[in-house]
Design a protein around this motif. Sequence first.
Motif, PDB file in Angstrom:
ATOM      1  N   ASN A  96       0.834  -1.210   0.000  1.00  5.77           N
ATOM      2  CA  ASN A  96       0.000   0.000   0.000  1.00  5.77           C
ATOM      3  C   ASN A  96       0.867   1.258   0.000  1.00  5.77           C
ATOM      4  O   ASN A  96       0.584   2.219  -0.721  1.00  5.77           O
ATOM      5  N   ALA A  97       1.914   1.256   0.825  1.00  4.53           N
ATOM      6  CA  ALA A  97       2.808   2.424   0.875  1.00  4.53           C
ATOM      7  C   ALA A  97       3.534   2.599  -0.452  1.00  4.53           C
ATOM      8  O   ALA A  97       3.677   3.725  -0.946  1.00  4.53           O
ATOM      9  N   MET A 102       4.313   5.606  -5.448  1.00  2.00           N
ATOM     10  CA  MET A 102       4.424   5.595  -6.907  1.00  2.00           C
ATOM     11  C   MET A 102       3.392   6.522  -7.537  1.00  2.00           C
ATOM     12  O   MET A 102       3.721   7.297  -8.448  1.00  2.00           O
ATOM     13  N   ASN A 103       2.158   6.480  -7.056  1.00  2.00           N
ATOM     14  CA  ASN A 103       1.113   7.372  -7.586  1.00  2.00           C
ATOM     15  C   ASN A 103       1.457   8.829  -7.309  1.00  2.00           C
ATOM     16  O   ASN A 103       1.297   9.693  -8.190  1.00  2.00           O
ATOM     17  N   LYS A 122      12.456   7.771  -4.446  1.00  5.66           N
ATOM     18  CA  LYS A 122      13.533   7.293  -3.574  1.00  5.66           C
ATOM     19  C   LYS A 122      12.954   6.513  -2.393  1.00  5.66           C
ATOM     20  O   LYS A 122      13.487   5.463  -2.015  1.00  5.66           O
ATOM     21  N   LEU A 123      11.853   7.007  -1.836  1.00  6.66           N
ATOM     22  CA  LEU A 123      11.185   6.285  -0.749  1.00  6.66           C
ATOM     23  C   LEU A 123      10.582   4.972  -1.245  1.00  6.66           C
ATOM     24  O   LEU A 123      10.635   3.952  -0.555  1.00  6.66           O
ATOM     25  N   ALA A 124      10.034   4.979  -2.459  1.00 11.60           N
ATOM     26  CA  ALA A 124       9.466   3.756  -3.022  1.00 11.60           C
ATOM     27  C   ALA A 124      10.572   2.730  -3.275  1.00 11.60           C
ATOM     28  O   ALA A 124      10.382   1.527  -3.086  1.00 11.60           O
ATOM     29  N   LYS A 125      11.749   3.211  -3.710  1.00 13.25           N
ATOM     30  CA  LYS A 125      12.876   2.308  -3.934  1.00 13.25           C
ATOM     31  C   LYS A 125      13.351   1.701  -2.616  1.00 13.25           C
ATOM     32  O   LYS A 125      13.823   0.557  -2.585  1.00 13.25           O
ATOM     33  N   ALA A 126      13.225   2.421  -1.518  1.00  9.34           N
ATOM     34  CA  ALA A 126      13.610   1.876  -0.213  1.00  9.34           C
ATOM     35  C   ALA A 126      12.706   0.708   0.181  1.00  9.34           C
ATOM     36  O   ALA A 126      13.151  -0.218   0.871  1.00  9.34           O
ATOM     37  N   ILE A 127      11.449   0.723  -0.272  1.00  6.66           N
ATOM     38  CA  ILE A 127      10.529  -0.371   0.050  1.00  6.66           C
ATOM     39  C   ILE A 127      10.800  -1.580  -0.848  1.00  6.66           C
ATOM     40  O   ILE A 127      10.958  -2.695  -0.381  1.00  6.66           O
ATOM     41  N   TYR A 128      10.829  -1.350  -2.173  1.00  3.66           N
ATOM     42  CA  TYR A 128      11.111  -2.422  -3.136  1.00  3.66           C
ATOM     43  C   TYR A 128      12.300  -2.017  -3.985  1.00  3.66           C
ATOM     44  O   TYR A 128      12.143  -1.398  -5.041  1.00  3.66           O
ATOM     45  N   PRO A 129      13.525  -2.334  -3.563  1.00  3.26           N
ATOM     46  CA  PRO A 129      14.712  -1.868  -4.285  1.00  3.26           C
ATOM     47  C   PRO A 129      14.910  -2.512  -5.653  1.00  3.26           C
ATOM     48  O   PRO A 129      15.586  -1.943  -6.507  1.00  3.26           O
TER      49      PRO A 129
END
Length: 164
Positions: A96-97, A102-103, A122-129
Amino acid sequence: MGGYMGFGMASWIYKQGPRKAFSKRKRRPTCNTLSTYERVFKLQPSKKSSNLYIVFSFLLIGIVAVGLYYTIPEFTDYHNNRSTKLQKRAKRADKNAFNFLMNSGMNRLRANNLVGAHSEFKLAKAIYPNDDTVNQLLIETLVGLCDDNNTYCVELDDLLKSFL
Protein backbone atom coordinates in the motif's frame (compact mmCIF):
# COMPACT_ATOMS: atom_id res chain seq x y z
CA MET A 1 -10.20 -10.05 100.79
CA GLY A 2 -9.33 -11.97 97.76
CA GLY A 3 -9.05 -11.34 94.11
CA TYR A 4 -8.08 -8.23 92.36
CA MET A 5 -8.75 -4.72 93.44
CA GLY A 6 -8.56 -1.61 91.33
CA PHE A 7 -5.97 -1.19 88.58
CA GLY A 8 -5.46 -4.92 88.18
CA MET A 9 -3.27 -5.41 91.30
CA ALA A 10 -3.48 -8.39 93.58
CA SER A 11 -4.32 -7.69 97.22
CA TRP A 12 -0.99 -8.92 98.57
CA ILE A 13 0.80 -6.27 96.55
CA TYR A 14 -0.90 -3.27 98.07
CA LYS A 15 -0.89 -4.82 101.61
CA GLN A 16 2.90 -4.91 101.75
CA GLY A 17 4.47 -2.52 104.16
CA PRO A 18 7.28 -0.16 103.35
CA ARG A 19 10.77 -1.61 103.22
CA LYS A 20 13.55 -0.25 105.38
CA ALA A 21 16.37 1.45 103.56
CA PHE A 22 19.34 -0.79 102.69
CA SER A 23 17.57 -3.88 103.93
CA LYS A 24 18.13 -7.18 102.14
CA ARG A 25 14.69 -8.54 102.72
CA LYS A 26 13.64 -10.75 99.81
CA ARG A 27 10.76 -9.41 97.83
CA ARG A 28 7.91 -11.52 96.66
CA PRO A 29 7.82 -12.05 92.92
CA THR A 30 5.03 -10.47 90.96
CA CYS A 31 2.55 -12.55 88.99
CA ASN A 32 3.89 -11.71 85.58
CA THR A 33 7.51 -12.74 85.90
CA LEU A 34 9.07 -13.98 82.71
CA SER A 35 10.92 -17.22 82.72
CA THR A 36 14.37 -17.16 81.21
CA TYR A 37 15.18 -19.83 78.69
CA GLU A 38 18.67 -20.28 77.42
CA ARG A 39 17.93 -22.74 74.70
CA VAL A 40 19.43 -22.47 71.23
CA PHE A 41 17.11 -23.39 68.39
CA LYS A 42 18.54 -24.75 65.16
CA LEU A 43 17.17 -26.57 62.17
CA GLN A 44 17.76 -30.27 62.26
CA PRO A 45 16.74 -32.98 59.86
CA SER A 46 13.68 -34.92 60.74
CA LYS A 47 14.42 -38.14 62.57
CA LYS A 48 11.43 -39.75 60.91
CA SER A 49 12.04 -39.35 57.19
CA SER A 50 9.33 -40.70 54.94
CA ASN A 51 9.29 -41.37 51.24
CA LEU A 52 5.99 -39.53 50.97
CA TYR A 53 7.73 -36.26 50.03
CA ILE A 54 9.64 -38.00 47.26
CA VAL A 55 6.48 -39.59 45.89
CA PHE A 56 4.63 -36.27 45.95
CA SER A 57 7.56 -34.55 44.22
CA PHE A 58 7.65 -37.08 41.40
CA LEU A 59 3.87 -36.92 41.08
CA LEU A 60 3.95 -33.13 40.84
CA ILE A 61 6.76 -33.21 38.26
CA GLY A 62 4.79 -35.78 36.25
CA ILE A 63 1.63 -33.64 36.27
CA VAL A 64 3.58 -30.59 35.12
CA ALA A 65 5.31 -32.59 32.36
CA VAL A 66 2.00 -33.96 31.05
CA GLY A 67 0.48 -30.49 31.13
CA LEU A 68 3.39 -29.06 29.17
CA TYR A 69 3.26 -31.95 26.69
CA TYR A 70 -0.31 -31.04 25.75
CA THR A 71 -0.03 -27.23 25.85
CA ILE A 72 3.27 -26.69 23.98
CA PRO A 73 1.86 -27.75 20.55
CA GLU A 74 -1.09 -25.40 21.03
CA PHE A 75 1.27 -22.57 21.88
CA THR A 76 3.52 -23.22 18.86
CA ASP A 77 0.50 -23.38 16.53
CA TYR A 78 -0.80 -20.09 17.91
CA HIS A 79 2.65 -18.50 17.58
CA ASN A 80 3.06 -19.69 13.98
CA ASN A 81 -0.41 -18.48 12.97
CA ARG A 82 0.20 -15.12 14.58
CA SER A 83 3.59 -14.66 12.91
CA THR A 84 2.18 -15.51 9.45
CA LYS A 85 -0.66 -13.05 9.96
CA LEU A 86 1.82 -10.35 11.01
CA GLN A 87 3.99 -11.05 7.95
CA LYS A 88 0.95 -10.80 5.64
CA ARG A 89 -0.08 -7.54 7.28
CA ALA A 90 3.44 -6.11 6.90
CA LYS A 91 3.56 -7.12 3.20
CA ARG A 92 0.16 -5.55 2.60
CA ALA A 93 1.24 -2.33 4.36
CA ASP A 94 4.46 -2.22 2.30
CA LYS A 95 2.50 -2.73 -0.92
CA ASN A 96 0.00 0.00 0.00
CA ALA A 97 2.81 2.42 0.88
CA PHE A 98 4.66 1.57 -2.35
CA ASN A 99 1.55 2.13 -4.48
CA PHE A 100 0.86 5.44 -2.73
CA LEU A 101 4.43 6.66 -3.25
CA MET A 102 4.42 5.59 -6.91
CA ASN A 103 1.11 7.37 -7.59
CA SER A 104 2.28 10.48 -5.77
CA GLY A 105 5.61 10.44 -7.63
CA MET A 106 3.86 10.05 -10.98
CA ASN A 107 1.53 12.96 -10.17
CA ARG A 108 4.50 15.14 -9.22
CA LEU A 109 6.36 14.09 -12.36
CA ARG A 110 3.33 15.07 -14.51
CA ALA A 111 3.22 18.42 -12.67
CA ASN A 112 6.96 18.86 -13.50
CA ASN A 113 7.90 18.82 -9.82
CA LEU A 114 11.10 16.81 -10.25
CA VAL A 115 12.43 17.30 -6.71
CA GLY A 116 9.17 16.05 -5.17
CA ALA A 117 8.99 13.14 -7.63
CA HIS A 118 12.61 12.25 -6.81
CA SER A 119 11.87 12.08 -3.08
CA GLU A 120 8.77 9.92 -3.66
CA PHE A 121 10.60 7.50 -5.98
CA LYS A 122 13.53 7.29 -3.57
CA LEU A 123 11.18 6.28 -0.75
CA ALA A 124 9.47 3.76 -3.02
CA LYS A 125 12.88 2.31 -3.93
CA ALA A 126 13.61 1.88 -0.21
CA ILE A 127 10.53 -0.37 0.05
CA TYR A 128 11.11 -2.42 -3.14
CA PRO A 129 14.71 -1.87 -4.29
CA ASN A 130 14.54 -4.35 -7.20
CA ASP A 131 11.40 -2.98 -8.86
CA ASP A 132 12.20 -2.08 -12.49
CA THR A 133 9.53 0.63 -12.79
CA VAL A 134 10.68 2.60 -9.77
CA ASN A 135 14.33 2.29 -10.83
CA GLN A 136 13.53 3.57 -14.35
CA LEU A 137 11.48 6.50 -13.03
CA LEU A 138 14.20 7.37 -10.50
CA ILE A 139 16.81 7.42 -13.26
CA GLU A 140 14.58 9.68 -15.40
CA THR A 141 14.05 12.17 -12.58
CA LEU A 142 17.76 12.17 -11.73
CA VAL A 143 18.63 12.87 -15.39
CA GLY A 144 16.23 15.84 -15.34
CA LEU A 145 17.61 17.12 -12.02
CA CYS A 146 21.24 16.61 -13.05
CA ASP A 147 20.98 19.53 -15.47
CA ASP A 148 20.47 22.00 -12.59
CA ASN A 149 22.42 20.48 -9.67
CA ASN A 150 25.61 18.40 -9.68
CA THR A 151 24.73 16.54 -6.45
CA TYR A 152 22.00 14.75 -8.38
CA CYS A 153 24.58 13.79 -11.02
CA VAL A 154 26.68 12.08 -8.35
CA GLU A 155 23.59 10.22 -7.12
CA LEU A 156 22.76 9.22 -10.72
CA ASP A 157 26.30 7.89 -11.23
CA ASP A 158 26.07 5.87 -7.98
CA LEU A 159 22.69 4.45 -9.00
CA LEU A 160 23.92 3.47 -12.46
CA LYS A 161 27.04 1.83 -10.97
CA SER A 162 24.85 -0.26 -8.68
CA PHE A 163 23.13 -1.80 -11.72
CA LEU A 164 26.41 -2.86 -13.33
